[in-house]
Motif scaffolding. Structure first.
Motif, PDB file in Angstrom:
ATOM      1  N   VAL A   1      61.325 -36.541  36.731  1.00  0.00           N
ATOM      2  CA  VAL A   1      60.894 -35.143  36.760  1.00  0.00           C
ATOM      3  C   VAL A   1      60.598 -34.802  38.210  1.00  0.00           C
ATOM      4  CG1 VAL A   1      59.202 -33.477  35.928  1.00  0.00           C
ATOM      5  CG2 VAL A   1      59.814 -35.410  34.500  1.00  0.00           C
ATOM      6  N   ARG A   2      61.123 -33.700  38.693  1.00  0.00           N
ATOM      7  CA  ARG A   2      60.867 -33.330  40.082  1.00  0.00           C
ATOM      8  C   ARG A   2      59.422 -32.880  40.234  1.00  0.00           C
ATOM      9  NH1 ARG A   2      64.209 -31.591  44.723  1.00  0.00           N
ATOM     10  NH2 ARG A   2      62.730 -30.531  46.058  1.00  0.00           N
ATOM     11  N   ILE A   3      58.694 -33.589  41.099  1.00  0.00           N
ATOM     12  CA  ILE A   3      57.279 -33.292  41.330  1.00  0.00           C
ATOM     13  C   ILE A   3      57.117 -32.947  42.806  1.00  0.00           C
ATOM     14  CG2 ILE A   3      54.950 -34.217  41.241  1.00  0.00           C
ATOM     15  CD1 ILE A   3      56.007 -36.094  39.011  1.00  0.00           C
ATOM     16  N   ASP A   4      56.812 -31.677  43.080  1.00  0.00           N
ATOM     17  CA  ASP A   4      56.717 -31.195  44.456  1.00  0.00           C
ATOM     18  C   ASP A   4      55.312 -31.270  45.024  1.00  0.00           C
ATOM     19  OD1 ASP A   4      59.437 -30.504  44.383  1.00  0.00           O
ATOM     20  OD2 ASP A   4      58.954 -28.613  43.390  1.00  0.00           O
ATOM     21  N   CYS A   5      54.315 -31.039  44.188  1.00  0.00           N
ATOM     22  CA  CYS A   5      52.944 -30.939  44.699  1.00  0.00           C
ATOM     23  C   CYS A   5      51.968 -31.535  43.682  1.00  0.00           C
ATOM     24  CB  CYS A   5      52.593 -29.485  44.976  1.00  0.00           C
ATOM     25  SG  CYS A   5      52.690 -28.444  43.507  1.00  0.00           S
ATOM     26  N   GLU A   6      50.682 -31.494  44.023  1.00  0.00           N
ATOM     27  CA  GLU A   6      49.663 -32.013  43.122  1.00  0.00           C
ATOM     28  C   GLU A   6      49.533 -31.163  41.869  1.00  0.00           C
ATOM     29  OE1 GLU A   6      45.995 -32.522  45.179  1.00  0.00           O
ATOM     30  OE2 GLU A   6      46.871 -33.881  46.664  1.00  0.00           O
ATOM     31  N   GLY A   7      49.826 -29.877  41.987  1.00  0.00           N
ATOM     32  CA  GLY A   7      49.780 -28.992  40.829  1.00  0.00           C
ATOM     33  C   GLY A   7      50.828 -29.377  39.790  1.00  0.00           C
ATOM     34  N   CYS A   8      52.018 -29.729  40.273  1.00  0.00           N
ATOM     35  CA  CYS A   8      53.077 -30.175  39.359  1.00  0.00           C
ATOM     36  C   CYS A   8      52.661 -31.469  38.663  1.00  0.00           C
ATOM     37  CB  CYS A   8      54.381 -30.410  40.111  1.00  0.00           C
ATOM     38  SG  CYS A   8      55.065 -28.945  40.881  1.00  0.00           S
ATOM     39  N   GLU A   9      52.046 -32.351  39.429  1.00  0.00           N
ATOM     40  CA  GLU A   9      51.590 -33.629  38.867  1.00  0.00           C
ATOM     41  C   GLU A   9      50.552 -33.397  37.775  1.00  0.00           C
ATOM     42  OE1 GLU A   9      49.419 -37.714  40.450  1.00  0.00           O
ATOM     43  OE2 GLU A   9      50.178 -36.264  41.901  1.00  0.00           O
ATOM     44  N   ARG A  10      49.592 -32.501  38.043  1.00  0.00           N
ATOM     45  CA  ARG A  10      48.564 -32.180  37.047  1.00  0.00           C
ATOM     46  C   ARG A  10      49.166 -31.541  35.804  1.00  0.00           C
ATOM     47  NH1 ARG A  10      45.394 -28.468  39.867  1.00  0.00           N
ATOM     48  NH2 ARG A  10      45.996 -29.373  41.835  1.00  0.00           N
TER      49      ARG A  10
ATOM     50  N   VAL B   1      52.100 -41.113  36.765  1.00  0.00           N
ATOM     51  CA  VAL B   1      52.982 -40.242  37.540  1.00  0.00           C
ATOM     52  C   VAL B   1      53.067 -40.789  38.968  1.00  0.00           C
ATOM     53  CG1 VAL B   1      53.368 -37.900  38.367  1.00  0.00           C
ATOM     54  CG2 VAL B   1      52.320 -38.257  36.144  1.00  0.00           C
ATOM     55  N   VAL B   2      54.304 -41.002  39.440  1.00  0.00           N
ATOM     56  CA  VAL B   2      54.537 -41.448  40.817  1.00  0.00           C
ATOM     57  C   VAL B   2      55.295 -40.324  41.521  1.00  0.00           C
ATOM     58  CG1 VAL B   2      55.510 -43.245  42.277  1.00  0.00           C
ATOM     59  CG2 VAL B   2      54.704 -43.813  39.984  1.00  0.00           C
ATOM     60  N   PRO B   3      54.582 -39.474  42.270  1.00  0.00           N
ATOM     61  CA  PRO B   3      55.222 -38.291  42.859  1.00  0.00           C
ATOM     62  C   PRO B   3      56.300 -38.619  43.893  1.00  0.00           C
ATOM     63  CG  PRO B   3      52.831 -38.171  43.084  1.00  0.00           C
ATOM     64  CD  PRO B   3      53.154 -39.492  42.507  1.00  0.00           C
ATOM     65  N   LYS B   4      56.135 -39.691  44.656  1.00  0.00           N
ATOM     66  CA  LYS B   4      57.122 -40.011  45.687  1.00  0.00           C
ATOM     67  C   LYS B   4      58.472 -40.393  45.091  1.00  0.00           C
ATOM     68  CE  LYS B   4      54.146 -41.352  49.464  1.00  0.00           C
ATOM     69  NZ  LYS B   4      53.792 -42.397  50.433  1.00  0.00           N
ATOM     70  N   GLN B   5      58.461 -40.992  43.904  1.00  0.00           N
ATOM     71  CA  GLN B   5      59.702 -41.390  43.245  1.00  0.00           C
ATOM     72  C   GLN B   5      60.157 -40.368  42.204  1.00  0.00           C
ATOM     73  OE1 GLN B   5      59.125 -45.281  41.555  1.00  0.00           O
ATOM     74  NE2 GLN B   5      59.310 -46.298  43.520  1.00  0.00           N
ATOM     75  N   ASN B   6      59.376 -39.334  41.960  1.00  0.00           N
ATOM     76  CA  ASN B   6      59.642 -38.356  40.893  1.00  0.00           C
ATOM     77  C   ASN B   6      59.760 -39.058  39.541  1.00  0.00           C
ATOM     78  OD1 ASN B   6      59.658 -36.107  42.582  1.00  0.00           O
ATOM     79  ND2 ASN B   6      61.799 -36.439  43.111  1.00  0.00           N
ATOM     80  N   LYS B   7      58.881 -40.020  39.304  1.00  0.00           N
ATOM     81  CA  LYS B   7      58.939 -40.835  38.093  1.00  0.00           C
ATOM     82  C   LYS B   7      57.688 -40.635  37.257  1.00  0.00           C
ATOM     83  CE  LYS B   7      59.543 -45.646  36.680  1.00  0.00           C
ATOM     84  NZ  LYS B   7      59.722 -47.020  37.162  1.00  0.00           N
ATOM     85  N   VAL B   8      57.893 -40.473  35.947  1.00  0.00           N
ATOM     86  CA  VAL B   8      56.788 -40.354  35.000  1.00  0.00           C
ATOM     87  C   VAL B   8      56.972 -41.448  33.954  1.00  0.00           C
ATOM     88  CG1 VAL B   8      55.655 -38.887  33.301  1.00  0.00           C
ATOM     89  CG2 VAL B   8      56.646 -37.865  35.342  1.00  0.00           C
ATOM     90  N   THR B   9      55.932 -42.258  33.737  1.00  0.00           N
ATOM     91  CA  THR B   9      55.974 -43.331  32.748  1.00  0.00           C
ATOM     92  C   THR B   9      54.922 -43.054  31.694  1.00  0.00           C
ATOM     93  OG1 THR B   9      56.609 -44.861  34.495  1.00  0.00           O
ATOM     94  CG2 THR B   9      55.881 -45.823  32.426  1.00  0.00           C
ATOM     95  N   VAL B  10      55.351 -43.030  30.434  1.00  0.00           N
ATOM     96  CA  VAL B  10      54.464 -42.763  29.308  1.00  0.00           C
ATOM     97  C   VAL B  10      54.503 -43.967  28.381  1.00  0.00           C
ATOM     98  CG1 VAL B  10      53.987 -41.248  27.360  1.00  0.00           C
ATOM     99  CG2 VAL B  10      54.947 -40.309  29.436  1.00  0.00           C
ATOM    100  N   THR B  11      53.329 -44.471  28.007  1.00  0.00           N
ATOM    101  CA  THR B  11      53.240 -45.582  27.077  1.00  0.00           C
ATOM    102  C   THR B  11      52.463 -45.119  25.858  1.00  0.00           C
ATOM    103  OG1 THR B  11      53.170 -47.096  28.937  1.00  0.00           O
ATOM    104  CG2 THR B  11      52.540 -47.992  26.816  1.00  0.00           C
ATOM    105  N   GLY B  12      52.990 -45.449  24.667  1.00  0.00           N
ATOM    106  CA  GLY B  12      52.304 -45.073  23.451  1.00  0.00           C
ATOM    107  C   GLY B  12      53.205 -45.148  22.241  1.00  0.00           C
ATOM    108  N   TYR B  13      52.682 -44.709  21.135  1.00  0.00           N
ATOM    109  CA  TYR B  13      53.421 -44.683  19.887  1.00  0.00           C
ATOM    110  C   TYR B  13      54.121 -43.323  19.778  1.00  0.00           C
ATOM    111  CZ  TYR B  13      50.680 -48.814  18.863  1.00  0.00           C
ATOM    112  OH  TYR B  13      50.113 -50.053  18.928  1.00  0.00           O
ATOM    113  N   VAL B  14      55.163 -43.149  20.561  1.00  0.00           N
ATOM    114  CA  VAL B  14      55.861 -41.868  20.657  1.00  0.00           C
ATOM    115  C   VAL B  14      57.365 -42.096  20.585  1.00  0.00           C
ATOM    116  CG1 VAL B  14      54.078 -40.724  22.016  1.00  0.00           C
ATOM    117  CG2 VAL B  14      55.820 -42.034  23.172  1.00  0.00           C
ATOM    118  N   GLU B  15      58.078 -41.002  20.398  1.00  0.00           N
ATOM    119  CA  GLU B  15      59.537 -41.045  20.430  1.00  0.00           C
ATOM    120  C   GLU B  15      60.000 -40.454  21.761  1.00  0.00           C
ATOM    121  OE1 GLU B  15      61.370 -39.460  16.930  1.00  0.00           O
ATOM    122  OE2 GLU B  15      59.763 -40.243  15.667  1.00  0.00           O
TER     123      GLU B  15
END
Length: 154
Positions: A32-41, A58-72
């Motif tokens: 996910v493209r993350i430009d600023c802290e507002g996008c991260e929030r 959320v890792v803003p420098k890599q534009n990476k979001v990792t979610v762990t849980g019982y989800v699809e």
């Protein structure tokens, strides 16, 4: 009472039991493209309110979001896209150690974070040069500097 319940179960047609399948613990990685802290929030807020989510990283420098849980995975990606209005795609990169030829056309990506290349192992049509056959590997290693039995002429 046990015998009566057992017999009545065979007699009644309208009584059916449906077992709910429990979701498995999964880790969903997405780009996910993350430009600023507002996008991260905004991304964190969209995911933390979701049922079944344990952790959001959320890792803003890599534009990476990792979610762990019982989800699809598709529901998580759809929720981020809907709540934030951003383009979401599955994490397309793997560490370059996992690819036989990481700098082959199709595998190397200038936009990839340091130490990562495109995941060409999953898609067979993506980069045929990145997946070398054993015959190709034999010829390229014959003239390699790391091979002690390489050709001495070079």
């Amino acid at each position: 009472m046990g015998l009566v319940d057992f017999v009545s179960e065979f007699c009644s047609v309208s009584h059916t039991h449906r077992l709910k399948r429990r979701k498995q613990l999964q880790t969903v990685e997405m780009k996910v493209r993350i430009d600023c802290e507002g996008c991260e929030r905004k991304v964190k807020k969209a995911l933390e309110g979701m049922k079944g989510v344990n952790t959001v990283e959320v890792v803003p420098k890599q534009n990476k979001v990792t979610v762990t849980g019982y989800v699809e995975p598709y529901k998580v990606m759809r929720r981020v896209a809907y709540k934030t209005g951003k383009k979401v795609e599955p994490w397309p990169y793997v560490p370059y150690d996992l690819v036989a030829h990481p700098y082959a056309p199709g595998a190397y990506d200038k936009k990839a974070p340091p130490g990562y290349v495109r995941n060409v192992l999953a898609d067979p049509n993506a980069a045929p040069l990145a997946r070398a056959s054993s015959l190709e590997q034999k010829y390229t290693s014959a003239f390699s500097d790391e091979n002690p039995n390489a050709c001495v002429v070079m």
